[in-house]
Design a protein around this motif. Structure first.
Motif, short mmCIF file in Angstrom:
data_model
loop_
_atom_site.label_atom_id
_atom_site.label_comp_id
_atom_site.label_asym_id
_atom_site.label_seq_id
_atom_site.Cartn_x
_atom_site.Cartn_y
_atom_site.Cartn_z
N LYS A 36 7.93 -5.56 2.94
CA LYS A 36 7.36 -4.31 2.43
C LYS A 36 5.86 -4.41 2.20
O LYS A 36 5.16 -3.40 2.27
CB LYS A 36 8.05 -3.92 1.12
CG LYS A 36 9.53 -3.60 1.26
CD LYS A 36 10.09 -2.91 0.03
CE LYS A 36 10.27 -3.87 -1.12
NZ LYS A 36 10.95 -3.23 -2.28
N GLY A 37 5.35 -5.60 1.90
CA GLY A 37 3.94 -5.74 1.58
C GLY A 37 3.38 -7.06 2.08
O GLY A 37 4.12 -8.00 2.37
N PRO A 81 4.30 -2.64 9.68
CA PRO A 81 4.93 -1.66 8.77
C PRO A 81 5.00 -2.20 7.35
O PRO A 81 6.01 -2.04 6.66
CB PRO A 81 6.32 -1.49 9.39
CG PRO A 81 6.62 -2.81 10.00
CD PRO A 81 5.29 -3.33 10.53
N ILE A 84 2.61 -2.64 3.67
CA ILE A 84 1.42 -2.20 2.95
C ILE A 84 0.60 -3.45 2.64
O ILE A 84 1.04 -4.33 1.90
CB ILE A 84 1.80 -1.42 1.68
CG1 ILE A 84 2.57 -0.16 2.07
CG2 ILE A 84 0.55 -1.07 0.88
CD1 ILE A 84 3.07 0.66 0.91
N SER A 85 -0.58 -3.54 3.23
CA SER A 85 -1.36 -4.78 3.18
C SER A 85 -2.59 -4.64 2.29
O SER A 85 -3.20 -3.57 2.20
CB SER A 85 -1.78 -5.19 4.59
OG SER A 85 -2.57 -4.17 5.20
N ASP A 89 -4.83 -2.44 4.59
CA ASP A 89 -4.82 -1.08 4.05
C ASP A 89 -5.73 -0.95 2.84
O ASP A 89 -6.38 0.09 2.65
CB ASP A 89 -3.39 -0.68 3.66
CG ASP A 89 -2.45 -0.69 4.85
OD1 ASP A 89 -2.82 -0.14 5.90
OD2 ASP A 89 -1.35 -1.26 4.73
N TYR A 148 3.36 0.45 -5.10
CA TYR A 148 3.31 0.96 -3.74
C TYR A 148 4.42 0.37 -2.87
O TYR A 148 4.73 0.91 -1.80
CB TYR A 148 1.95 0.66 -3.11
CG TYR A 148 0.81 1.17 -3.96
CD1 TYR A 148 0.58 2.53 -4.10
CD2 TYR A 148 -0.01 0.29 -4.67
CE1 TYR A 148 -0.44 3.01 -4.90
CE2 TYR A 148 -1.03 0.76 -5.47
CZ TYR A 148 -1.24 2.12 -5.59
OH TYR A 148 -2.25 2.58 -6.40
N THR A 149 5.01 -0.73 -3.31
CA THR A 149 6.08 -1.36 -2.53
C THR A 149 7.43 -1.23 -3.24
O THR A 149 8.42 -1.81 -2.79
CB THR A 149 5.77 -2.84 -2.28
OG1 THR A 149 5.52 -3.49 -3.54
CG2 THR A 149 4.56 -2.99 -1.38
N GLN A 168 8.55 1.10 4.76
CA GLN A 168 8.08 0.89 6.13
C GLN A 168 7.83 2.22 6.84
O GLN A 168 6.86 2.34 7.60
CB GLN A 168 9.10 0.05 6.91
CG GLN A 168 9.18 -1.39 6.45
CD GLN A 168 9.92 -2.28 7.43
OE1 GLN A 168 10.38 -1.84 8.48
NE2 GLN A 168 10.03 -3.55 7.09
N LYS A 209 4.43 3.61 5.79
CA LYS A 209 3.32 2.93 6.45
C LYS A 209 3.21 3.35 7.91
O LYS A 209 2.11 3.60 8.43
CB LYS A 209 3.49 1.42 6.34
CG LYS A 209 2.44 0.61 7.12
CD LYS A 209 1.01 0.86 6.65
CE LYS A 209 0.01 0.17 7.58
NZ LYS A 209 0.02 -1.31 7.44
N LYS A 210 4.35 3.50 8.57
CA LYS A 210 4.32 3.88 9.98
C LYS A 210 3.74 5.27 10.18
O LYS A 210 2.95 5.51 11.10
CB LYS A 210 5.74 3.82 10.56
CG LYS A 210 6.30 2.43 10.71
CD LYS A 210 7.76 2.49 11.14
CE LYS A 210 8.40 1.13 11.22
NZ LYS A 210 9.84 1.20 11.57
N SER A 239 0.02 5.19 9.71
CA SER A 239 -0.61 4.58 10.88
C SER A 239 -0.68 5.56 12.04
O SER A 239 -1.70 5.65 12.74
CB SER A 239 0.16 3.32 11.32
OG SER A 239 0.09 2.32 10.33
#
Length: 300
Positions: A94-95, A141, A143-144, A164, A246-247, A255, A258-259, A262
């Motif tokens: 997730k992250g 996918p 959250i970075s 991110d 956020y996760t 995921q 995030k997709k 993106s």
């Protein structure tokens, strides 16, 4: 919606996104010879890229080459590609937290490799190799967040833009020093910086080789927050707490979020909308959606 139909939609959308996010920007049609540049990069050993994946769905990617402020050697570039590929196949993620060992982030490329790979073709191949890798990192996918401790210079500054979010510790700095090396960013950092800040702020940072301290980065929107400590274990723990809201939630929903972001960032409007529809179909009627409906979830 039947469970079998929902699973079919999931498989279709996941397949399309897996293909997109692992697809290289460059291949032999663009004059990119990946095997050739990897053989040359292998000559410049040292340092390492470490990856740990937690049961909480959060991975930690660590750049470790502290003798030269965690600069990328050739083998580290190859290892980064391998770790990104591993994360692309991590179904429980997730992250992602990206940071450097021993209280500094990354000072860019190892100058030993830069001096030897000085021909235009070698430089272009290394550029394409790192753009491929960092684009795949950006499309994960997950959250970075980049944790900037110490210095993030040159290619290190570019790496932060592939995440991110960016968090900075006290007395850290981000600086695009490429101009002082007679260069411009080549790992996609300029393009991503424009997406994050807009063209005029990006132009000021690149043309002025501006040193951004935490307060300045926070002010212009490059950093999300300034952490309370520069101590590595404590700053990582604080980052985990920052990332937690956020996760929080089902893996497939995080995921999917995030997709869709993106897609909205990269695609034209019509294509982004169609992609959003497809991703929506993977979670509509899915376990998390049905559970929320059954629990009559209320929004406070």
């Amino acid at each position: 919606m039947s469970v079998s139909l929902w699973r079919s939609l999931c498989q279709i959308a996941r397949g399309r996104w897996l293909q997109q996010r692992t697809m290289s920007l460059y291949n032999s049609r663009h004059g990119f010879e990946e095997d050739e540049i990897k053989k040359k990069l292998q000559q410049f050993a040292g340092g390492s890229i470490k990856l740990s994946k937690g049961s909480n769905g959060i991975a930690v990617l660590t750049l470790s080459n502290p003798k030269v402020l965690n600069a990328f050697t050739g083998t580290m570039m190859i290892e980064l590609q391998e770790k990104v590929a591993e994360l692309e196949n991590w179904k429980d993620g997730k992250g992602l937290i990206v940071h450097g060992a021993e209280n500094t982030f990354c000072s860019g490329s190892d100058l030993n490799a830069v001096r030897v790979l000085s021909s235009p073709q070698d430089g272009i191949n290394m550029c394409m190799f790192m753009q491929n890798t960092l684009t795949r990192l950006m499309r994960l996918p997950l959250i970075s967040v980049a944790v900037v401790q110490g210095k993030a210079l040159g290619g290190g500054a570019e790496l932060t833009t592939a995440c991110d979010f960016r968090l900075m510790t006290p007395e850290s700095e981000i600086r695009f020093v490429h101009k002082q090396m007679g260069l411009i960013p080549g790992w996609g950092g300029a393009t991503r910086l424009i997406q994050i800040l807009g063209s005029n702020p990006a132009l000021r940072l690149l043309s002025g080789a501006v040193k951004l301290d935490p307060e300045s980065a926070l002010h212009i929107g490059l950093a999300e927050a300034v952490l309370s400590t520069s101590n590595e274990p404590e700053s990582l723990e604080e980052t985990l707490m920052w990332l937690k809201p956020y996760t929080k939630g089902p893996i497939e929903v995080i995921q999917a979020i995030k997709k869709v972001v993106s897609a909205g960032r990269e695609l034209h409007l019509e294509a982004a909308l169609r992609t959003e529809k497809e991703i929506f179909g993977t979670v509509w009627g899915g376990p998390a959606n049905l559970q929320a409906l059954a629990q009559r979830t209320k929004h406070k």
